[in-house]
Design a protein around this motif. Structure first.
Motif, PDB file in Angstrom:
ATOM      1  N   TYR A 168       9.142  11.726   3.865  1.00  0.00           N
ATOM      2  CA  TYR A 168       7.499  11.060   4.603  1.00  0.00           C
ATOM      3  C   TYR A 168       7.194  12.451   4.836  1.00  0.00           C
ATOM      4  O   TYR A 168       5.378  12.032   4.459  1.00  0.00           O
ATOM      5  N   ALA A 169       7.853  13.567   4.406  1.00  0.00           N
ATOM      6  CA  ALA A 169       6.929  14.534   4.114  1.00  0.00           C
ATOM      7  C   ALA A 169       7.536  15.742   3.952  1.00  0.00           C
ATOM      8  O   ALA A 169       8.948  15.809   3.190  1.00  0.00           O
ATOM      9  N   GLY A 170       6.436  15.728   2.677  1.00  0.00           N
ATOM     10  CA  GLY A 170       7.640  17.660   1.994  1.00  0.00           C
ATOM     11  C   GLY A 170       6.476  18.282   1.554  1.00  0.00           C
ATOM     12  O   GLY A 170       5.180  18.524   2.218  1.00  0.00           O
ATOM     13  N   ILE A 171       7.469  19.303   0.953  1.00  0.00           N
ATOM     14  CA  ILE A 171       6.383  21.153   0.721  1.00  0.00           C
ATOM     15  C   ILE A 171       5.963  21.271  -0.415  1.00  0.00           C
ATOM     16  O   ILE A 171       7.333  20.749  -1.499  1.00  0.00           O
ATOM     17  N   THR A 172       5.156  21.970  -1.743  1.00  0.00           N
ATOM     18  CA  THR A 172       4.646  21.173  -2.821  1.00  0.00           C
ATOM     19  C   THR A 172       4.312  22.774  -2.858  1.00  0.00           C
ATOM     20  O   THR A 172       2.936  23.085  -2.357  1.00  0.00           O
ATOM     21  N   GLY A 173       4.468  22.851  -4.419  1.00  0.00           N
ATOM     22  CA  GLY A 173       3.944  24.278  -4.338  1.00  0.00           C
ATOM     23  C   GLY A 173       3.743  24.270  -6.186  1.00  0.00           C
ATOM     24  O   GLY A 173       4.461  23.120  -7.267  1.00  0.00           O
ATOM     25  N   ARG A 174       2.321  24.593  -6.601  1.00  0.00           N
ATOM     26  CA  ARG A 174       1.875  24.645  -8.069  1.00  0.00           C
ATOM     27  C   ARG A 174       1.257  26.143  -9.031  1.00  0.00           C
ATOM     28  O   ARG A 174       1.197  26.826  -7.722  1.00  0.00           O
ATOM     29  N   ALA A 175       1.619  25.852  -9.731  1.00  0.00           N
ATOM     30  CA  ALA A 175       0.837  27.113 -10.400  1.00  0.00           C
ATOM     31  C   ALA A 175       0.351  26.568 -11.785  1.00  0.00           C
ATOM     32  O   ALA A 175       0.805  25.344 -12.293  1.00  0.00           O
ATOM     33  N   LEU A 210       0.614  -1.506  -0.280  1.00  0.00           N
ATOM     34  CA  LEU A 210      -0.001   0.172  -0.078  1.00  0.00           C
ATOM     35  C   LEU A 210       0.637   1.040   0.805  1.00  0.00           C
ATOM     36  O   LEU A 210       2.144   1.489   1.274  1.00  0.00           O
ATOM     37  N   ARG A 211       0.680   2.497  -0.373  1.00  0.00           N
ATOM     38  CA  ARG A 211       1.828   2.955  -1.073  1.00  0.00           C
ATOM     39  C   ARG A 211       0.552   4.549  -0.750  1.00  0.00           C
ATOM     40  O   ARG A 211      -0.410   4.900  -1.499  1.00  0.00           O
ATOM     41  N   PRO A 212      -0.142   4.776   0.507  1.00  0.00           N
ATOM     42  CA  PRO A 212      -0.919   6.297   0.430  1.00  0.00           C
ATOM     43  C   PRO A 212      -0.235   7.346   0.335  1.00  0.00           C
ATOM     44  O   PRO A 212       1.036   7.631   1.291  1.00  0.00           O
ATOM     45  N   ARG A 213      -1.227   8.812  -0.011  1.00  0.00           N
ATOM     46  CA  ARG A 213      -0.169   9.708  -0.242  1.00  0.00           C
ATOM     47  C   ARG A 213      -1.516  10.859   0.474  1.00  0.00           C
ATOM     48  O   ARG A 213      -2.781  10.467  -0.053  1.00  0.00           O
ATOM     49  N   LEU A 214      -1.278  11.584   0.710  1.00  0.00           N
ATOM     50  CA  LEU A 214      -1.887  13.248   1.303  1.00  0.00           C
ATOM     51  C   LEU A 214      -1.383  14.480   1.216  1.00  0.00           C
ATOM     52  O   LEU A 214      -0.378  14.558   1.484  1.00  0.00           O
ATOM     53  N   GLU A 215      -2.026  14.904  -0.133  1.00  0.00           N
ATOM     54  CA  GLU A 215      -1.324  16.774   0.330  1.00  0.00           C
ATOM     55  C   GLU A 215      -2.454  17.171   1.265  1.00  0.00           C
ATOM     56  O   GLU A 215      -4.113  17.474   0.779  1.00  0.00           O
ATOM     57  N   THR A 263       2.623  17.639   1.575  1.00  0.00           N
ATOM     58  CA  THR A 263       3.171  16.758   1.302  1.00  0.00           C
ATOM     59  C   THR A 263       2.936  15.685   1.994  1.00  0.00           C
ATOM     60  O   THR A 263       4.114  15.689   2.732  1.00  0.00           O
ATOM     61  N   PHE A 264       2.260  14.732   2.150  1.00  0.00           N
ATOM     62  CA  PHE A 264       3.038  12.949   3.398  1.00  0.00           C
ATOM     63  C   PHE A 264       3.073  11.785   2.524  1.00  0.00           C
ATOM     64  O   PHE A 264       1.408  11.744   1.909  1.00  0.00           O
TER      65      PHE A 264
END
Length: 479
Positions: free
Chosen positions: A445-452, A117-122, A476-477
């Motif tokens: 396990y954790a990162g910072i995401t920016g998007r345009a 299993l690969r969960p991901r939360l933003e 992002t987790f």
């Protein structure tokens, strides 16, 4: 004689050391990098090479190109059930699914029986200049939550994959925004044997109809929800260099009610329909990496109501013919692309047929390690219940590049084009969009995401032009 005695003594000491090491391994457990040897086979000499089957350990594509989408599983046994003396030893359950390429920021995955299993939360905050993608849309600042879950088995013969997602956007200020979209899709691939392969899949998706849809109702407070159920089953067989395939698909769309600004509820049940198709494919293997094919399709679209509110019978017969090529250059390039012709002919002779050139494709290319280029193309038939109109063909294509800029920094850039061609008319819509994002990983396990993102729609129909710019910043987790 003294030299022979010394040699014999040295041999005894060496055998004693080996025996002591083997005893310690039995008591304490062999190290994880020790080779796994099938006890049923005689032990080969230490300096001999393993057989070719044992040396060919299958490596997942993600492992070779350094993708962050999921872990690579390197301990899948050969189908014969035996493993050579140099096969990789399986680690403990809690370490299964970890990447072995030294990437300290890739997801590990969670072992659940035979699934990884690969969960991901933003979770983050965004701002858009056009909240509902309409001509008169207003700006909005919103909270966005996105949850992803993928699961895949590590069975040695068959495979089962499941993907699910939920996206929720809720306005914090500005234009009212409350959108929920989600779905789940599962696919089972079967290695039946005797050259036979089977595929069974099913999915469900729900989303709110876009304000830019050609069938959208103006002056609504709540746009209708579109529910989509899909199912597929197929079988293929290899005979010499030929591959024969037969696939059946069912696709059902149902629509919720629309609520107008004055409180009136408008039923959308006359838009509910089911599309059933069968596809027959014949391919020929030029090489293990290239297989051109031709494909014929026949089907029918059934509307739940025989006639709509305007008295039109919209159920239609569907036919298509395509030609394309399948590519399998392992991690470098894989997927397929096709072109052809499609037509849908309604039962009502007053309605024009929806016919035109169609294209479809999914290609993934890795020019260098850590870089993946994805190309996607599709053609969709869009129905309508507007009096005297049949619908349209929607062409879409996108090109995206994902790159690991540094060990803890990944980036993605994408561009796309959509073109809507209305049947029996010179009317059309054209959408162009571009998007760029960066993710900085603080740890695995954790990162910072920016998007345009920026999107523009131009149409030769009145009241359909719009443009939208949006930005997003969040956490992002992953696991």
């Amino acid at each position: 004689m003294s030299a022979m005695a010394a040699s014999a003594q040295e041999g005894l000491e060496l055998r004693g050391a080996v025996s002591e090491r083997d005893i310690n391994d039995d008591l304490l457990g062999a190290p994880t990098n020790s080779p796994v040897i099938d006890d049923a086979e005689p032990t080969p000499p230490r300096n001999s090479r393993p057989p070719a089957a044992a040396r060919s350990v299958p490596v997942a594509q993600d492992e070779l190109v350094g993708s962050r989408e999921g872990p690579a599983i390197l301990d899948e046994p050969e189908r014969s059930g035996r493993m050579g003396p140099d096969a990789i030893r399986t680690g403990g359950i809690e370490t299964r699914g970890a990447r072995l390429d030294g990437d300290g920021f890739a997801p590990i995955g969670i072992r659940a029986g035979s699934f990884i299993l690969r969960p991901r939360l933003e979770q983050g905050i965004g701002h858009t200049t056009n909240a509902n993608s309409s001509t008169n849309g207003r700006s909005s600042t919103f909270s966005e939550t996105a949850l992803r879950l993928s699961a895949i088995t590590d069975w040695s013969r068959h495979s089962l994959s499941i993907d699910a997602n939920v996206d929720w956007r809720k306005s914090l200020s500005g234009e009212e925004l409350d959108e929920l979209e989600g779905g789940i899709r599962g696919e089972l691939r079967l290695d039946i044997g005797e050259g036979l392969d089977g595929t069974v899949g099913a999915g469900y998706r729900v989303r709110e109809e876009s304000a830019s849809s050609p069938s959208a109702i103006s002056g609504v407070e709540d746009r209708p929800l579109r529910h989509t159920l899909s199912g597929t089953a197929g079988i293929s067989r290899d005979v010499a260099r030929f591959r024969f395939g037969l696939t059946g698909d069912v696709h059902r769309d149902t629509y919720g009610d629309a609520k107008l600004l004055d409180g009136t509820v408008v039923s959308q049940s006359e838009r509910d329909s089911t599309l059933a198709t069968a596809r027959l494919r014949l391919g020929y293997e030029i090489s293990p990496a290239i297989r051109p094919f031709v494909e014929a399709e026949a089907g029918r679209r059934f509307y739940d109501e025989r006639s709509d509110s305007a008295g039109y019978e919209r159920s239609a017969d569907r036919y298509a013919l395509r030609s394309g090529v399948e590519l399998d250059l392992r991690e470098n390039l894989n997927g397929e692309i096709s072109v052809g012709w499609l037509t849908e002919r309604p039962d009502d002779e007053r309605l024009a047929a929806i016919s035109g050139f169609v294209t479809a494709g999914q290609l993934s290319w890795s020019p260098i390690r850590g870089t993946i280029v994805d190309f996607n193309a599709a053609t969709e038939v869009e129905g309508t219940t507007s009096a005297g109109e049949t619908g349209s063909l929607l062409y879409s294509a996108s090109l995206a590049m994902t790159r690991e800029l540094r060990a803890n920094l990944s980036g993605r850039a994408a561009v796309g084009l959509e073109y809507r061609d209305y049947a029996a008319s010179d009317a059309h819509d054209r959408v162009i969009w571009g998007e760029a994002s960066l993710t900085w990983w603080m740890n695995r396990y954790a990162g910072i995401t920016g998007r345009a993102r920026h999107e523009i729609q131009k149409s030769n129909l009145p009241g359909r032009d719009y443009d939208e710019t949006s930005v997003y910043l969040g956490m992002t987790f992953q696991r």
